[in-house]
Design a protein around this motif. Structure first.
Motif, PDB file in Angstrom:
ATOM      1  N   ASP A  40       0.807  -1.223   0.000  1.00  7.79           N
ATOM      2  CA  ASP A  40       0.000   0.000   0.000  1.00  7.79           C
ATOM      3  C   ASP A  40       0.838   1.270   0.000  1.00  7.79           C
ATOM      4  OD1 ASP A  40      -2.410  -1.324  -0.189  1.00  7.79           O
ATOM      5  OD2 ASP A  40      -2.791  -1.303   1.969  1.00  7.79           O
ATOM      6  N   ARG A  41       1.900   1.308   0.814  1.00  8.42           N
ATOM      7  CA  ARG A  41       2.705   2.543   0.850  1.00  8.42           C
ATOM      8  C   ARG A  41       3.364   2.814  -0.507  1.00  8.42           C
ATOM      9  NH1 ARG A  41       8.287   1.583   4.283  1.00  8.42           N
ATOM     10  NH2 ARG A  41       9.190   0.160   2.792  1.00  8.42           N
ATOM     11  N   ASP A  42       3.668   1.757  -1.266  1.00 10.94           N
ATOM     12  CA  ASP A  42       4.237   1.941  -2.596  1.00 10.94           C
ATOM     13  C   ASP A  42       3.185   2.466  -3.566  1.00 10.94           C
ATOM     14  OD1 ASP A  42       6.448   0.879  -1.371  1.00 10.94           O
ATOM     15  OD2 ASP A  42       6.452  -0.990  -2.515  1.00 10.94           O
ATOM     16  N   TRP A  43       1.953   1.950  -3.443  1.00  3.99           N
ATOM     17  CA  TRP A  43       0.872   2.491  -4.262  1.00  3.99           C
ATOM     18  C   TRP A  43       0.684   3.981  -3.978  1.00  3.99           C
ATOM     19  CZ3 TRP A  43      -0.793   0.656  -8.535  1.00  3.99           C
ATOM     20  CH2 TRP A  43      -0.914  -0.720  -8.759  1.00  3.99           C
ATOM     21  N   ASP A  44       0.776   4.361  -2.707  1.00  3.09           N
ATOM     22  CA  ASP A  44       0.651   5.781  -2.353  1.00  3.09           C
ATOM     23  C   ASP A  44       1.729   6.601  -3.047  1.00  3.09           C
ATOM     24  OD1 ASP A  44      -1.472   5.131  -0.693  1.00  3.09           O
ATOM     25  OD2 ASP A  44      -0.281   5.213   1.153  1.00  3.09           O
ATOM     26  N   GLU A  45       2.956   6.106  -3.029  1.00  2.00           N
ATOM     27  CA  GLU A  45       4.068   6.827  -3.667  1.00  2.00           C
ATOM     28  C   GLU A  45       3.884   6.877  -5.183  1.00  2.00           C
ATOM     29  OE1 GLU A  45       7.472   9.094  -3.970  1.00  2.00           O
ATOM     30  OE2 GLU A  45       6.391   8.506  -2.154  1.00  2.00           O
ATOM     31  N   ARG A  47       1.052   6.732  -6.853  1.00  2.00           N
ATOM     32  CA  ARG A  47      -0.053   7.656  -7.132  1.00  2.00           C
ATOM     33  C   ARG A  47       0.402   9.111  -7.009  1.00  2.00           C
ATOM     34  NH1 ARG A  47      -3.046   6.522  -3.140  1.00  2.00           N
ATOM     35  NH2 ARG A  47      -2.500   8.379  -1.985  1.00  2.00           N
ATOM     36  N   GLU A  48       1.142   9.423  -5.942  1.00  2.00           N
ATOM     37  CA  GLU A  48       1.617  10.797  -5.750  1.00  2.00           C
ATOM     38  C   GLU A  48       2.596  11.211  -6.854  1.00  2.00           C
ATOM     39  OE1 GLU A  48       0.501  13.094  -3.602  1.00  2.00           O
ATOM     40  OE2 GLU A  48      -0.964  11.539  -3.088  1.00  2.00           O
ATOM     41  N   ILE A 100      -4.660   2.147 -10.965  1.00  5.18           N
ATOM     42  CA  ILE A 100      -4.747   2.639  -9.586  1.00  5.18           C
ATOM     43  C   ILE A 100      -6.203   2.632  -9.117  1.00  5.18           C
ATOM     44  CG2 ILE A 100      -4.493   4.703  -8.146  1.00  5.18           C
ATOM     45  CD1 ILE A 100      -1.861   5.248  -9.725  1.00  5.18           C
ATOM     46  N   LYS A 116      -6.741   2.093  -5.079  1.00  5.92           N
ATOM     47  CA  LYS A 116      -5.594   2.735  -4.440  1.00  5.92           C
ATOM     48  C   LYS A 116      -5.638   4.263  -4.574  1.00  5.92           C
ATOM     49  CE  LYS A 116      -4.027  -1.315  -3.456  1.00  5.92           C
ATOM     50  NZ  LYS A 116      -4.043  -1.806  -2.110  1.00  5.92           N
ATOM     51  N   THR A 117      -6.834   4.812  -4.693  1.00  8.46           N
ATOM     52  CA  THR A 117      -6.979   6.265  -4.835  1.00  8.46           C
ATOM     53  C   THR A 117      -7.035   6.954  -3.500  1.00  8.46           C
ATOM     54  OG1 THR A 117      -9.376   5.994  -4.964  1.00  8.46           O
ATOM     55  CG2 THR A 117      -8.167   6.120  -7.038  1.00  8.46           C
TER      56      THR A 117
END
Length: 144
Positions: A109-114, A116-117, A138, A143-144
């Motif tokens: 999840d933290r990688d998806w956050d990165e 996406r950002e 995404i 993962k939005t």
């Protein structure tokens, strides 16, 4: 058979991802050899050398995501599991950027956050097809 020599016809060409996995399998085997004295930094450098040509065409995303990976995952490369995860992580990144991300591929999840950002930060500089493909993935993954 032609004469005494078998005539082999290969119908499946090796993809860039297949080649990457083949190369990383050899790299991991070398790093797993205790006499090789492979440091986590040396493994990271070699892995980045292998993935570099595959993701180079996906700037301005590949550099910041590679830096993110180096900051968060280089310390994990001391274990066999960490090295395998790293190879899969970059294969997943290439697949995501190239539009060949499959349902069995994923990131923490933290990688998806990165991701996406980074995509949001660089959206105005991205090819619309690449942007659309990544954003669709995404959203499909929630993962939005």
């Amino acid at each position: 058979m032609i004469g005494n020599v078998k005539d082999f016809i290969y119908n499946n060409d090796m993809t860039a991802l297949d080649k990457f996995f083949s190369d990383t399998d050899r790299l991991i085997a070398h790093a797993d050899n205790p006499s090789a004295n492979f440091t986590d930094k040396k493994f990271a450098d070699e892995l980045l050398r292998l993935i570099g040509p595959l993701i180079a065409d996906f700037e301005p995303l590949s550099s910041p995501l590679t830096e993110y990976w180096k900051d968060h995952y280089t310390p994990t490369l001391t274990s066999a599991e960490g090295r395998k995860f790293a190879a899969q992580w970059f294969a997943n990144l290439y697949a995501l950027l190239s539009g060949s991300f499959t349902k069995d591929m994923d990131f923490p999840d933290r990688d998806w956050d990165e991701i996406r950002e980074t995509v949001n930060d660089q959206a105005e500089y991205l090819d619309m097809d690449i942007l659309s493909t990544i954003m669709t993935t995404i959203v499909d993954r929630g993962k939005t």
